[in-house]
Each structure stands twice: as structure tokens, then as C-alpha cells.
Design a protein around this motif. Structure first.
Motif, short mmCIF file in Angstrom:
data_model
loop_
_atom_site.label_atom_id
_atom_site.label_comp_id
_atom_site.label_asym_id
_atom_site.label_seq_id
_atom_site.Cartn_x
_atom_site.Cartn_y
_atom_site.Cartn_z
N GLN A 195 5.64 34.14 47.62
CA GLN A 195 5.37 35.36 47.39
C GLN A 195 6.92 36.30 47.37
O GLN A 195 7.01 37.40 47.27
CB GLN A 195 4.51 36.30 48.35
CG GLN A 195 3.14 35.79 48.46
CD GLN A 195 2.42 36.28 46.89
OE1 GLN A 195 2.28 35.51 46.22
NE2 GLN A 195 1.86 37.43 47.26
N GLY A 196 7.98 35.38 47.76
CA GLY A 196 9.26 35.86 47.75
C GLY A 196 9.51 36.42 49.20
O GLY A 196 10.48 37.31 49.33
N ASN A 198 10.41 36.55 53.51
CA ASN A 198 10.87 35.70 54.37
C ASN A 198 10.60 35.66 55.88
O ASN A 198 9.73 36.65 55.72
CB ASN A 198 12.49 35.84 54.62
CG ASN A 198 13.00 37.08 54.80
OD1 ASN A 198 12.27 37.88 55.38
ND2 ASN A 198 14.03 37.61 54.00
#
Length: 281
Positions: A195-196, A198
Motif C-alpha cells: 500500500q506504500g 512504512n
């Protein structure tokens, strides 16, 4: 009340509120990587692991306001010879009573937490296999049938656990399931990367219900083997564990697509206590 799950890699805690639908939603969550099973030996929990746990519990007590708690510990503490002494010290210092639960109870509570989230997502869990890959044990359940296996991402990283993993694969083969549900840190991290997200901006609401495949597990493992900022992506000293976990899950799930749910043992523990569904031993 707050529910606390002290696992073999992570300590997680939550408070929940009951929704009008009868389900429960988390209103406060706490999570720290403590690596309880790192360095576990015949003498018990390692000194640095116990210190990381104490630090995390102190942070929880400072950060969260709670008048009562229900707290459980899992596989690393089932194995450790010094668990009882350690938890006596924790009780004396923080007033929190940890109970070491069996793998069967762990699987039951985890499935309870997952089922609660699945209902909120309008996801049908019937004929779904649930895999909870932990730090020192892995719980697999299908309906009322569950089994705890003595391997996890820490223990598999520190020693050869292929025999135990093979046993889990054979256990899975007996079931005819429509879906595989994955919970715990490895699949949620893979879903987050997909999902991008972190480690710093992780959001459970963006992870619950995300589908991942074997190709995603392999992609995440290869990414963390090569990228320079791996700690920024997945948290300090977690990359090697995530890589090992991806390898294990790839073997367990084969080419079946999987649904990731962030909720698990801590949520199930809270719900069981509130509803008096099952005595926790």
C-alpha cells in the motif's frame, strides 16, 4: 480495562468499545517490538529481552490510562524456564498479572479477534483457514480445529525449523478452505509495503481486508534483502524477521490468495473477557 498480548516478538495492547452492531472497535492501541524469543536458551529468557519487555511495559503504563488489565503471554514464555520469576517481578513493579496461555487458547482468542474484524468488514469467514505466524510459534485453525506449531520468525531465524514447518503444511492439506486469512506482523507489513506505507505511517484501517499473494511475499522479501533503508520501511532490526516470515508463509499458503487482518490475539482477549466467552488459562 486494557488487554495485553505479550508475544514472542511483540507486545500489543488495546482498549475497545462496543459498536451498535454488537461488534467491538479498537479505541486505543499500543505496540512495541520486544523480541522476547531472541536469545532464548535452556537458561530461559535473555537478559536484554527481559529489559526490552520491562521498558515497553513501563511505556504502556505511562501512555495508557487503565484501572484494570488482562494480560497473557505466549510461546516464548511457555518455553522459558525463568518466566514465572520474571512475571513475579513485573507484577511487583507494574501491578500487571501475566498469565501464560496454551497454544490452543491462543488460537481460539486470535480467531475471535479476527472474526470480529471480519464481521465489521462484511467478510464471510466460513470455510476460511487462519494462520497466525508469531515469533516462536504458529497457530493454524479451521473452524473449531486448531493446532499450535513450535516455529516462528525468531526461532526459524535462529535454528532450522523445516521439520516443524513441513508438519504445518501437512496439517493444512487436510482442509478444504475457500480463503486463507493471515494475521500478525509479517503479513500486515507486506500489505503495508504493498500500500506504500512504512513503519512510521502504518494504519491498520488501510491494511484490514487487503489481499496479498505468494508473489507479494516474494517481492517484499527480495525488497528487504536489497534496499538500503530497510529499517525506515519496516522498523529497526525487523527486516531479517520479515524476510524469514515471508519465506515461511510462502511455503504455508502456496499459490492461494490471502486476506490480511491486523486484529488478533489482543482484540480476541479483550472481547472474550468482556463477553465471558471462555475461561482463559
Amino acid at each position: 480495562m486494557i488487554a495485553i498480548d505479550l508475544g514472542s516478538n511483540t507486545i500489543r495492547a488495546c482498549k475497545m468499545r462496543r459498536l451498535g452492531s454488537g461488534n467491538f472497535e479498537c479505541e486505543y492501541s499500543f505496540e512495541r517490538i520486544v523480541g522476547s524469543a531472541r536469545g532464548l536458551s535452556h537458561t530461559g529468557l535473555a537478559a536484554d529481552a527481559m529489559e526490552r519487555i520491562r521498558t515497553a511495559v513501563a511505556q504502556l503504563c505511562t501512555e495508557a490510562s487503565f484501572s484494570s488489565s488482562i494480560a497473557v503471554a505466549t510461546e516464548a514464555f511457555r518455553q522459558a524456564s525463568n518466566s514465572s520469576e520474571f512475571f513475579r517481578d513485573i507484577r511487583a513493579e507494574f501491578g500487571i498479572e501475566f498469565n501464560i496461555i496454551s497454544g490452543e487458547v491462543e488460537a481460539y482468542l486470535t480467531r475471535l479477534g479476527v472474526e470480529n474484524r471480519a464481521k465489521i468488514l462484511n467478510f464471510d469467514l466460513e470455510n476460511s483457514l487462519l494462520i497466525d505466524l508469531g515469533g516462536a510459534s504458529t497457530e493454524i485453525s479451521f473452524g473449531e480445529v486448531s493446532r499450535s506449531f513450535s516455529f516462528g520468525i525468531i526461532t526459524a531465524l535462529e535454528s532450522n525449523k523445516m521439520a516443524e514447518i513441513s508438519m504445518a503444511i501437512e496439517f493444512i492439506k487436510q482442509f478444504k478452505f475457500n480463503n486463507i486469512i493471515l494475521t500478525s506482523g509479517v503479513p500486515t507489513t507486506v500489505a503495508a509495503l504493498k500500500q506504500g506505507l512504512n513503519y512510521a505511517n502504518y494504519r491498520a484501517d488501510l491494511i484490514n481486508g487487503v489481499q496479498i499473494k505468494n508473489t507479494d511475499l516474494n517481492w517484499a522479501a527480495n525488497l528487504l534483502k536489497t534496499i538500503p533503508n530497510k529499517d525506515e520501511l519496516v522498523g529497526k532490526n525487523r527486516a531479517d524477521l520479515i524476510v524469514k516470515g515471508c519465506e515461511i508463509l510462502s511455503n504455508l499458503v502456496g499459490f492461494n490468495p490471502c486476506i490480511v487482518i491486523d486484529d488478533g490475539l489482543r482484540e480476541g482477549l479483550f472481547i472474550a473477557k468482556k463477553l465471558n466467552l471462555k475461561e482463559i488459562k
